[in-house]
Write an enzyme that holds these catalytic residues in place. Structure first.
Site, PDB file in Angstrom:
ATOM      1  N   LYS A 138       0.730  -1.208   0.133  1.00 35.77           N
ATOM      2  CA  LYS A 138      -0.138  -0.140  -0.118  1.00 35.77           C
ATOM      3  C   LYS A 138       0.924   1.127  -0.147  1.00 35.77           C
ATOM      4  CE  LYS A 138      -3.810  -2.567   0.411  1.00 35.77           C
ATOM      5  NZ  LYS A 138      -4.880  -2.399  -0.769  1.00 35.77           N
ATOM      6  N   HIS A 141      -9.157  -8.861  -8.400  1.00 31.72           N
ATOM      7  CA  HIS A 141      -9.254  -8.345  -6.936  1.00 31.72           C
ATOM      8  C   HIS A 141      -9.655  -9.418  -6.128  1.00 31.72           C
ATOM      9  CE1 HIS A 141     -11.270  -6.100  -3.677  1.00 31.72           C
ATOM     10  NE2 HIS A 141      -9.972  -6.017  -3.334  1.00 31.72           N
TER      11      HIS A 141
END
Ligand SMILES: [Mg+2]
Length: 387
Positions: A182, A313
């Protein structure tokens, strides 16, 4: 039993069970949406399972999911439309999908309605493959037995550089082929430091991806992405608002590093709009979010025709056979969050996740899934009886 063209058709749906299962996440996780106050840390995954049994007694298991809100609503909608499936011929997956799609059309051809359709649709594809005694990948026509796998689990914003580096090394040591981290720290220089640290930890040969979770404005995204464009990243994920297709297209055209996005999109049509805008060189469609395997196969064909790569995803449990049946090499995303809900484990080695040699998705619900069930409703002749 009914007859059709001389073939005995014994796949009419005789019963089904719909279950709302809440699976906690041991350590709640934060991405850039949490850092900017738009979201709360993620502490659980809400699942709605459909177990569909035909007149032969074969059961297909499918599921959909939602994060942070909506699990109870998905269960209620699934219960409401489930009677429509009883008596339908299980092999007619597309017809059932259309039928359920029309019944829920007033909710919008996307969103919660399509999430619910996915539970039924994935169960029906699992049933179809089980009846054929084939892994789903082979029923669809697979290109490969193993799919490249990357890991996101240890690389959230709340992790320190030492924690991230150790988690990345551990992942590579267990056979994971790529690491996604991230980004979106308040100071972009901290993001650069963290990327360099993880690259040092995993060495030059392991794929490294970054995910901004819709953090940046168009100008911020261009500035940051240019800074990292020469770092050999596998892809840059969700640099902009997930629905800013034009912005993603303009950004992608200015970068060497592929832009990846699409996880938040909730229908085939939304993916078609993104691809038409040139917004994704790596498409991150999410099978449960767009309505299941049936629309996912259409998205995959569109991606193939436009030379877009595929890296779906989340929910590796559903995406593994799909990416195995996509013409070019893609990725599956490894999360261990849902593992306790299934009796089986997906094998990882040599940077890949391997398609199980069991029929269908190759997964069945575990005792833990039953223990974590908040509500379950059974219709008609389901093999294990009532609630
Ligand atoms: Mg993401």
């Amino acid at each position: 039993m009914r007859h059709s063209g001389g073939i005995e058709m014994t796949d009419h749906i005789a019963g089904l069970r719909i279950s709302h299962v809440v699976q906690p996440i041991a350590r709640p996780v934060s991405d850039a949406k949490v850092a900017t106050g738009r979201q709360v840390p993620l502490a659980a995954v809400d699942m709605v399972f459909a177990e569909i049994t035909d007149e032969d007694g074969t059961t297909g298991t499918g599921f959909t999911y939602t994060l942070r809100a909506g699990g109870t609503a998905l269960q209620a909608l699934a219960e409401e439309i489930a009677p429509m499936v009883i008596g339908a011929r299980g092999a007619d997956v597309q017809r059932i999908w259309e039928m359920l799609g029309w019944r829920t059309n007033s909710l919008g051809a996307c969103g919660a309605a399509f999430h619910v359709l996915a539970a039924f649709d994935t169960a029906l594809w699992d049933l179809k493959a089980r009846r054929a005694k084939l892994p789903l990948a082979q029923l669809l026509g697979s290109f490969r037995d193993g799919v490249r796998v990357y890991n996101s689990g240890g690389q959230y914003l709340q992790a320190s550089i030492d924690e991230m580096s150790q988690a990345a090394r551990d992942s590579v040591a267990r056979g994971i082929g790529g690491i996604k981290m991230k980004v979106g720290q308040p100071d972009w220089r901290e993001d650069i430091r963290r990327i360099e640290a993880v690259r040092d930890a995993i060495g030059p040969d392991v794929a490294l991806m970054i995910d901004a979770n819709q953090q940046w404005s168009r100008a911020e995204a261009l500035a940051f992405c240019r800074r990292v464009d020469g770092m050999g990243l596998e892809f840059i994920e969700e640099p902009l608002d997930a629905r800013d297709h034009a912005g993603h297209g303009a950004l992608a055209a200015q970068l060497v590093t592929p832009v990846a996005t699409g996880e938040m999109l909730a229908s085939y049509d939304e993916h078609a709009a993104l691809i038409a805008a040139g917004g994704a060189r790596v498409l991150q469609a999410d099978c449960p979010r767009i309505g299941g395997v049936t629309p996912m196969l259409r998205v995959m064909e569109l991606a193939r025709s436009q030379r877009v790569a595929l890296a779906p995803h989340f929910v590796m449990e559903q995406h593994l056979p799909l990416v195995a049946a996509f013409p070019t090499e893609g990725w599956v995303e490894h999360f261990d969050w849902l593992e306790p809900l299934f009796n089986e484990r997906l094998e990882i080695r040599d940077g890949r996740m391997w398609v199980p040699d069991r029929p269908g998705f190759g997964l069945t619900m575990s005792d833990t899934a039953r223990e974590h069930t908040k509500r379950s409703v059974t219709l008609r002749d389901s093999p294990e009886g009532g609630d």
